[in-house]
Design a protein around this motif. Structure first.
Motif, PDB file in Angstrom:
ATOM      1  N   GLU A  56      26.610 -22.611   5.044  1.00 30.33           N
ATOM      2  CA  GLU A  56      25.386 -22.696   5.837  1.00 30.33           C
ATOM      3  C   GLU A  56      25.398 -23.880   6.803  1.00 30.33           C
ATOM      4  O   GLU A  56      24.866 -23.793   7.921  1.00 30.33           O
ATOM      5  N   ALA A  57      26.007 -24.992   6.406  1.00 31.92           N
ATOM      6  CA  ALA A  57      25.987 -26.200   7.236  1.00 31.92           C
ATOM      7  C   ALA A  57      26.827 -26.057   8.499  1.00 31.92           C
ATOM      8  O   ALA A  57      26.730 -26.882   9.403  1.00 31.92           O
ATOM      9  N   LEU A  58      27.638 -25.003   8.597  1.00 30.08           N
ATOM     10  CA  LEU A  58      28.491 -24.784   9.765  1.00 30.08           C
ATOM     11  C   LEU A  58      27.778 -23.964  10.841  1.00 30.08           C
ATOM     12  O   LEU A  58      28.229 -23.904  11.982  1.00 30.08           O
ATOM     13  N   ARG A  59      26.699 -23.335  10.485  1.00 31.69           N
ATOM     14  CA  ARG A  59      26.047 -22.392  11.391  1.00 31.69           C
ATOM     15  C   ARG A  59      25.310 -23.108  12.522  1.00 31.69           C
ATOM     16  O   ARG A  59      24.600 -24.080  12.299  1.00 31.69           O
ATOM     17  N   GLY A  60      25.505 -22.610  13.723  1.00 35.39           N
ATOM     18  CA  GLY A  60      24.753 -23.103  14.870  1.00 35.39           C
ATOM     19  C   GLY A  60      25.262 -24.386  15.483  1.00 35.39           C
ATOM     20  O   GLY A  60      24.703 -24.870  16.469  1.00 35.39           O
ATOM     21  N   ILE A  61      26.318 -24.966  14.939  1.00 39.04           N
ATOM     22  CA  ILE A  61      26.847 -26.223  15.469  1.00 39.04           C
ATOM     23  C   ILE A  61      27.793 -25.922  16.628  1.00 39.04           C
ATOM     24  O   ILE A  61      28.656 -25.054  16.539  1.00 39.04           O
ATOM     25  N   GLY A  62      27.630 -26.673  17.732  1.00 37.49           N
ATOM     26  CA  GLY A  62      28.430 -26.434  18.926  1.00 37.49           C
ATOM     27  C   GLY A  62      29.321 -27.605  19.297  1.00 37.49           C
ATOM     28  O   GLY A  62      29.321 -28.657  18.645  1.00 37.49           O
ATOM     29  N   THR A 126      43.083 -13.340  18.656  1.00 40.16           N
ATOM     30  CA  THR A 126      42.727 -14.310  17.621  1.00 40.16           C
ATOM     31  C   THR A 126      41.216 -14.512  17.538  1.00 40.16           C
ATOM     32  O   THR A 126      40.686 -14.806  16.469  1.00 40.16           O
ATOM     33  N   GLY A 127      40.522 -14.356  18.654  1.00 39.43           N
ATOM     34  CA  GLY A 127      39.078 -14.567  18.659  1.00 39.43           C
ATOM     35  C   GLY A 127      38.263 -13.318  18.462  1.00 39.43           C
ATOM     36  O   GLY A 127      37.031 -13.401  18.345  1.00 39.43           O
ATOM     37  N   PHE A 128      38.911 -12.149  18.420  1.00 36.88           N
ATOM     38  CA  PHE A 128      38.167 -10.891  18.395  1.00 36.88           C
ATOM     39  C   PHE A 128      37.200 -10.761  17.218  1.00 36.88           C
ATOM     40  O   PHE A 128      36.068 -10.288  17.404  1.00 36.88           O
ATOM     41  N   PRO A 129      37.588 -11.159  15.987  1.00 36.20           N
ATOM     42  CA  PRO A 129      36.633 -11.000  14.879  1.00 36.20           C
ATOM     43  C   PRO A 129      35.324 -11.739  15.098  1.00 36.20           C
ATOM     44  O   PRO A 129      34.291 -11.352  14.548  1.00 36.20           O
ATOM     45  N   ASN A 138      25.675 -17.752  16.197  1.00 36.12           N
ATOM     46  CA  ASN A 138      25.410 -18.969  15.438  1.00 36.12           C
ATOM     47  C   ASN A 138      25.813 -18.848  13.972  1.00 36.12           C
ATOM     48  O   ASN A 138      25.378 -19.639  13.137  1.00 36.12           O
ATOM     49  N   GLY A 139      26.667 -17.883  13.676  1.00 35.57           N
ATOM     50  CA  GLY A 139      27.094 -17.661  12.309  1.00 35.57           C
ATOM     51  C   GLY A 139      28.271 -18.534  11.903  1.00 35.57           C
ATOM     52  O   GLY A 139      28.694 -19.447  12.624  1.00 35.57           O
ATOM     53  N   ALA A 140      28.812 -18.226  10.730  1.00 38.61           N
ATOM     54  CA  ALA A 140      29.964 -18.956  10.180  1.00 38.61           C
ATOM     55  C   ALA A 140      30.851 -17.947   9.461  1.00 38.61           C
ATOM     56  O   ALA A 140      30.867 -17.860   8.237  1.00 38.61           O
ATOM     57  N   LYS A 141      31.571 -17.179  10.228  1.00 38.78           N
ATOM     58  CA  LYS A 141      32.352 -16.056   9.704  1.00 38.78           C
ATOM     59  C   LYS A 141      33.632 -16.535   9.022  1.00 38.78           C
ATOM     60  O   LYS A 141      34.356 -17.364   9.568  1.00 38.78           O
ATOM     61  N   PRO A 142      33.937 -16.017   7.834  1.00 34.54           N
ATOM     62  CA  PRO A 142      35.217 -16.350   7.206  1.00 34.54           C
ATOM     63  C   PRO A 142      36.366 -15.691   7.956  1.00 34.54           C
ATOM     64  O   PRO A 142      36.186 -14.696   8.659  1.00 34.54           O
ATOM     65  N   SER A 172      34.414 -20.003  10.112  1.00 33.44           N
ATOM     66  CA  SER A 172      34.385 -20.402  11.515  1.00 33.44           C
ATOM     67  C   SER A 172      33.041 -21.007  11.897  1.00 33.44           C
ATOM     68  O   SER A 172      32.013 -20.740  11.263  1.00 33.44           O
ATOM     69  N   TYR A 173      33.077 -21.829  12.944  1.00 31.01           N
ATOM     70  CA  TYR A 173      31.860 -22.209  13.661  1.00 31.01           C
ATOM     71  C   TYR A 173      31.773 -21.233  14.837  1.00 31.01           C
ATOM     72  O   TYR A 173      32.351 -21.470  15.896  1.00 31.01           O
ATOM     73  N   ASN A 174      31.077 -20.120  14.665  1.00 25.72           N
ATOM     74  CA  ASN A 174      31.091 -19.085  15.696  1.00 25.72           C
ATOM     75  C   ASN A 174      30.658 -19.608  17.062  1.00 25.72           C
ATOM     76  O   ASN A 174      31.209 -19.234  18.092  1.00 25.72           O
ATOM     77  N   ARG A 175      29.655 -20.466  17.067  1.00 24.99           N
ATOM     78  CA  ARG A 175      29.137 -20.972  18.336  1.00 24.99           C
ATOM     79  C   ARG A 175      30.225 -21.710  19.124  1.00 24.99           C
ATOM     80  O   ARG A 175      30.298 -21.601  20.349  1.00 24.99           O
TER      81      ARG A 175
END
Length: 273
Positions: A56-62, A126-129, A138-142, A172-175
């Motif tokens: 959760e702490a990874l979400r939304g961080i840019g 590499t970035g497609f997922p 703003n997610g944090a996808k494994p 990941s830090y999706n953002r």
């Protein structure tokens, strides 16, 4: 190698933690350097299993938030350090170079800052997922084991790649990924730097020949952009045959680590006393 005790800051990349730098950090500490390896905000000093279970702490961080985090750490040091960054850590290294925070910089398979539109198909893959779902910006996808094998372990068989995934890979830090791609394409955003800055300390860009994430085409485009800016600041390029995106830990990493430090110490800007 030189015995100069310049401090060194190592910046990890996306899907990784400071653990990915253990090889280089231990080697440099054995030479007497203070080596600082901070985690991105939300990662900090947490272990891999905890991050996977509680991302959760990874979400939304840019990128801006992460760059500011490293700037605070670096400004608290008694002197300017050598700054080295891997992958997205290499983007952050260039942002910190634009802020004048180091005496020398090394981008190890560095991502491109704003305005460098070179995007080979392997990089897009590499970035497609992440990029395929803009609603999860703003997610944090494994990262899956299969995708990790393509991205980091393409020199290894699947079992060996899976073992590294188990030991090191986090969400990941999706953002950050969305910001990195949009900045590169649009030429503006949080990864924007002044390529023509004359007082930037020397920068070395290192590429791996068979890197799927930051292939040599991207690394060369970064160097070309800096050199064509009209700035007299030093920018140099080195490429290693048979190396993947895992330059900091792939067999033979010692050669790259030694070159990076020797180059940085040789080219470091003298600090004012």
């Amino acid at each position: 190698m030189s015995s100069t005790k310049t401090p060194i800051v190592l910046i990890h990349g996306l899907w990784m933690t400071p653990k990915s730098w253990e090889t280089w950090a231990e080697r440099y500490r054995a030479l007497g350097h203070e080596v600082i390896v901070p985690g991105w905000p939300g990662i900090d000093d947490r272990d891999v299993a905890d991050i996977r279970e509680h991302p959760e702490a990874l979400r939304g961080i840019g990128l801006q938030q992460i760059a500011d985090h490293y700037e605070r750490i670096i400004r608290a040091l008694p002197e300017k350090p050598i700054i080295m960054g891997h992958s997205f850590g290499g983007v952050l290294t260039q942002i910190l170079a634009d802020r004048g925070l180091g005496v020398a910089y090394v981008g190890v398979a560095p991502g491109q800052p704003a305005g460098i539109r070179t995007l080979p198909l392997s990089t897009v893959r590499t970035g497609f997922p992440i990029l395929s779902n803009p609603f999860a910006r703003n997610g944090a996808k494994p990262i899956s084991k299969g995708h990790f094998h393509f991205t980091f372990g393409n020199d290894l068989d699947r079992a060996a790649s899976d073992a590294i995934w188990q030991d090191q890979a986090v969400n990941s830090y999706n953002r950050v990924f969305f910001e990195g791609v949009s900045s590169a394409v649009l030429g503006r955003g949080p990864s924007k730097v002044d390529f023509g800055r004359a007082d930037r300390a020397p920068l070395l860009v290192i590429a791996g020949e068979i890197d799927h994430v930051v292939p040599p085409a991207i690394a060369k485009a970064i160097v070309k952009r800096y050199r064509s800016s009209g700035s007299s600041a030093v920018v140099e390029y080195r490429e290693f045959a048979g190396r993947t995106h895992r330059l900091v830990s792939q067999d033979g990493w010692e050669e790259i680590a030694d070159l990076a430090l020797d180059w940085a110490l040789e080219h470091a800007v003298p600090q004012q006393v």
